[in-house]
Motif scaffolding. Structure first.
Motif, mmCIF file in Angstrom:
data_model
loop_
_atom_site.group_PDB
_atom_site.id
_atom_site.type_symbol
_atom_site.label_atom_id
_atom_site.label_comp_id
_atom_site.label_asym_id
_atom_site.label_seq_id
_atom_site.Cartn_x
_atom_site.Cartn_y
_atom_site.Cartn_z
ATOM 1 N N CYS A 95 0.874 -1.162 0.000
ATOM 2 C CA CYS A 95 0.000 0.000 0.000
ATOM 3 C C CYS A 95 0.917 1.220 0.000
ATOM 4 O O CYS A 95 1.514 1.554 1.028
ATOM 5 C CB CYS A 95 -0.923 -0.011 1.214
ATOM 6 S SG CYS A 95 -2.137 1.315 1.205
ATOM 7 N N ASP A 96 1.060 1.837 -1.172
ATOM 8 C CA ASP A 96 2.004 2.944 -1.313
ATOM 9 C C ASP A 96 1.631 3.791 -2.525
ATOM 10 O O ASP A 96 0.505 3.684 -3.032
ATOM 11 C CB ASP A 96 3.433 2.409 -1.436
ATOM 12 C CG ASP A 96 3.602 1.392 -2.566
ATOM 13 O OD1 ASP A 96 2.764 1.366 -3.493
ATOM 14 O OD2 ASP A 96 4.583 0.639 -2.532
ATOM 15 N N GLU A 97 2.578 4.610 -2.983
ATOM 16 C CA GLU A 97 2.342 5.472 -4.138
ATOM 17 C C GLU A 97 2.020 4.675 -5.398
ATOM 18 O O GLU A 97 1.282 5.133 -6.268
ATOM 19 C CB GLU A 97 3.567 6.358 -4.420
ATOM 20 C CG GLU A 97 3.941 7.285 -3.296
ATOM 21 C CD GLU A 97 4.888 6.642 -2.282
ATOM 22 O OE1 GLU A 97 5.245 5.443 -2.428
ATOM 23 O OE2 GLU A 97 5.252 7.329 -1.330
ATOM 24 N N GLU A 98 2.599 3.497 -5.512
ATOM 25 C CA GLU A 98 2.375 2.675 -6.701
ATOM 26 C C GLU A 98 0.944 2.143 -6.764
ATOM 27 O O GLU A 98 0.330 2.123 -7.828
ATOM 28 C CB GLU A 98 3.366 1.508 -6.718
ATOM 29 C CG GLU A 98 3.326 0.699 -7.994
ATOM 30 C CD GLU A 98 4.342 -0.428 -8.001
ATOM 31 O OE1 GLU A 98 4.093 -1.420 -8.693
ATOM 32 O OE2 GLU A 98 5.385 -0.312 -7.323
ATOM 33 N N THR A 99 0.418 1.693 -5.631
ATOM 34 C CA THR A 99 -0.957 1.168 -5.619
ATOM 35 C C THR A 99 -1.986 2.290 -5.515
ATOM 36 O O THR A 99 -3.167 2.048 -5.752
ATOM 37 C CB THR A 99 -1.164 0.163 -4.464
ATOM 38 O OG1 THR A 99 -0.957 0.825 -3.224
ATOM 39 C CG2 THR A 99 -0.257 -1.037 -4.605
ATOM 40 N N ASN A 100 -1.524 3.497 -5.150
ATOM 41 C CA ASN A 100 -2.427 4.638 -4.990
ATOM 42 C C ASN A 100 -1.914 5.856 -5.745
ATOM 43 O O ASN A 100 -1.511 6.859 -5.145
ATOM 44 C CB ASN A 100 -2.584 4.963 -3.495
ATOM 45 C CG ASN A 100 -3.302 3.860 -2.771
ATOM 46 O OD1 ASN A 100 -4.493 3.707 -2.916
ATOM 47 N ND2 ASN A 100 -2.555 3.074 -2.004
ATOM 48 N N PRO A 101 -1.957 5.803 -7.069
ATOM 49 C CA PRO A 101 -1.538 6.974 -7.851
ATOM 50 C C PRO A 101 -2.563 8.111 -7.676
ATOM 51 O O PRO A 101 -3.660 7.883 -7.160
ATOM 52 C CB PRO A 101 -1.519 6.448 -9.289
ATOM 53 C CG PRO A 101 -2.460 5.302 -9.293
ATOM 54 C CD PRO A 101 -2.375 4.687 -7.930
ATOM 55 N N PRO A 102 -2.222 9.306 -8.100
ATOM 56 C CA PRO A 102 -3.129 10.452 -7.927
ATOM 57 C C PRO A 102 -4.553 10.222 -8.438
ATOM 58 O O PRO A 102 -5.516 10.661 -7.799
ATOM 59 C CB PRO A 102 -2.431 11.569 -8.705
ATOM 60 C CG PRO A 102 -0.982 11.215 -8.638
ATOM 61 C CD PRO A 102 -0.935 9.715 -8.693
ATOM 62 N N ASP A 103 -4.706 9.534 -9.565
ATOM 63 C CA ASP A 103 -6.058 9.282 -10.095
ATOM 64 C C ASP A 103 -6.893 8.450 -9.121
ATOM 65 O O ASP A 103 -8.093 8.674 -8.979
ATOM 66 C CB ASP A 103 -5.987 8.560 -11.445
ATOM 67 C CG ASP A 103 -5.422 9.440 -12.546
ATOM 68 O OD1 ASP A 103 -5.329 10.667 -12.325
ATOM 69 O OD2 ASP A 103 -5.072 8.898 -13.610
ATOM 70 N N THR A 104 -6.259 7.475 -8.469
ATOM 71 C CA THR A 104 -6.960 6.632 -7.496
ATOM 72 C C THR A 104 -7.358 7.455 -6.274
ATOM 73 O O THR A 104 -8.483 7.348 -5.787
ATOM 74 C CB THR A 104 -6.065 5.440 -7.077
ATOM 75 O OG1 THR A 104 -5.752 4.674 -8.243
ATOM 76 C CG2 THR A 104 -6.753 4.547 -6.067
ATOM 77 N N ILE A 105 -6.440 8.261 -5.800
ATOM 78 C CA ILE A 105 -6.719 9.116 -4.639
ATOM 79 C C ILE A 105 -7.849 10.088 -4.980
ATOM 80 O O ILE A 105 -8.788 10.265 -4.190
ATOM 81 C CB ILE A 105 -5.448 9.874 -4.208
ATOM 82 C CG1 ILE A 105 -4.406 8.880 -3.689
ATOM 83 C CG2 ILE A 105 -5.776 10.907 -3.134
ATOM 84 C CD1 ILE A 105 -3.024 9.484 -3.465
ATOM 85 N N ASP A 106 -7.807 10.696 -6.169
ATOM 86 C CA ASP A 106 -8.854 11.631 -6.597
ATOM 87 C C ASP A 106 -10.208 10.956 -6.724
ATOM 88 O O ASP A 106 -11.244 11.602 -6.553
ATOM 89 C CB ASP A 106 -8.478 12.282 -7.932
ATOM 90 C CG ASP A 106 -7.301 13.239 -7.801
ATOM 91 O OD1 ASP A 106 -6.981 13.636 -6.649
ATOM 92 O OD2 ASP A 106 -6.691 13.572 -8.840
ATOM 93 N N ALA A 107 -10.216 9.674 -7.001
ATOM 94 C CA ALA A 107 -11.469 8.919 -7.098
ATOM 95 C C ALA A 107 -12.004 8.522 -5.720
ATOM 96 O O ALA A 107 -13.054 7.886 -5.619
ATOM 97 C CB ALA A 107 -11.264 7.677 -7.963
ATOM 98 N N GLY A 108 -11.267 8.888 -4.662
ATOM 99 C CA GLY A 108 -11.719 8.583 -3.304
ATOM 100 C C GLY A 108 -11.463 7.150 -2.883
ATOM 101 O O GLY A 108 -12.157 6.609 -2.028
ATOM 102 N N MET A 109 -10.467 6.531 -3.476
ATOM 103 C CA MET A 109 -10.160 5.133 -3.166
ATOM 104 C C MET A 109 -8.774 5.014 -2.556
ATOM 105 O O MET A 109 -7.900 5.840 -2.828
ATOM 106 C CB MET A 109 -10.210 4.279 -4.448
ATOM 107 C CG MET A 109 -11.554 4.247 -5.086
ATOM 108 S SD MET A 109 -11.691 3.307 -6.655
ATOM 109 C CE MET A 109 -10.138 2.609 -6.968
ATOM 110 N N VAL A 110 -8.595 3.981 -1.747
ATOM 111 C CA VAL A 110 -7.271 3.573 -1.289
ATOM 112 C C VAL A 110 -7.138 2.101 -1.665
ATOM 113 O O VAL A 110 -8.048 1.310 -1.412
ATOM 114 C CB VAL A 110 -7.040 3.826 0.221
ATOM 115 C CG1 VAL A 110 -8.010 3.042 1.082
ATOM 116 C CG2 VAL A 110 -5.612 3.493 0.613
ATOM 117 N N VAL A 111 -6.042 1.746 -2.310
ATOM 118 C CA VAL A 111 -5.854 0.388 -2.819
ATOM 119 C C VAL A 111 -4.688 -0.273 -2.102
ATOM 120 O O VAL A 111 -3.600 0.297 -2.002
ATOM 121 C CB VAL A 111 -5.600 0.402 -4.350
ATOM 122 C CG1 VAL A 111 -5.307 -1.000 -4.858
ATOM 123 C CG2 VAL A 111 -6.784 1.009 -5.071
#
Length: 149
Positions: free
Chosen positions: A98-114
């Motif tokens: 769980c880091d920058e690779e699994t949570n790129p800006p587009d994912t964060i902007d979509a309100g998700m944490v992966v």
């Protein structure tokens, strides 16, 4: 019949009738072919979903990712210590990413944490065949091999 996902019923003199197998109807080459693996995964999935509900209220940043890795690693380490996961070390038994690779800006902007999680479940031996020979000079054991009945 096990190769077809059929768990046979067998009658034992002292135990009565028992289901003799631990297979699912999944393809024989599938990781899901063993009942205990499927049940373990279901338990892990449900436990993680329940224990991480608090995440939705936190800022999606490095601090959160570190907390997720810490909490999930502690949970999976306990499962490994209890014998549910294979490996000589926790690093061989599972991983939590769980880091920058699994949570790129587009994912964060979509309100998700992966979070990506990998586990190495202990699989049933089904049958391990060995031969024991007793003789005047002692005892010999020989592994004949394992097979899936």
């Amino acid at each position: 019949m096990n190769q077809s996902g059929v768990n046979c019923l067998r009658s034992f003199a002292r135990e009565g009738i028992r289901v003799w197998g631990a297979r699912t109807i999944a393809d024989g080459s599938s990781e899901w072919r063993y009942l205990n693996v499927r049940r373990l995964f279901n338990m892990i999935e449900e436990s993680i979903a329940t224990s991480t509900r608090w995440i939705v209220f936190e800022p999606n940043d490095r601090t959160l990712w570190k907390s997720i890795r810490r909490d999930l690693s502690a949970f999976l380490t306990r499962l490994w210590r209890d014998g549910a996961l294979m490996g000589r070390t926790p690093q061989e038994a599972f991983f939590v990413k769980c880091d920058e690779e699994t949570n790129p800006p587009d994912t964060i902007d979509a309100g998700m944490v992966v979070t990506v999680i990998g586990i190495a479940p202990v699989k049933p031996a089904e049958f391990i065949v060995f031969r024991i020979s007793q003789h005047a000079s002692g005892l010999d054991t020989e592994t004949v091999g394992g097979f899936n009945a």
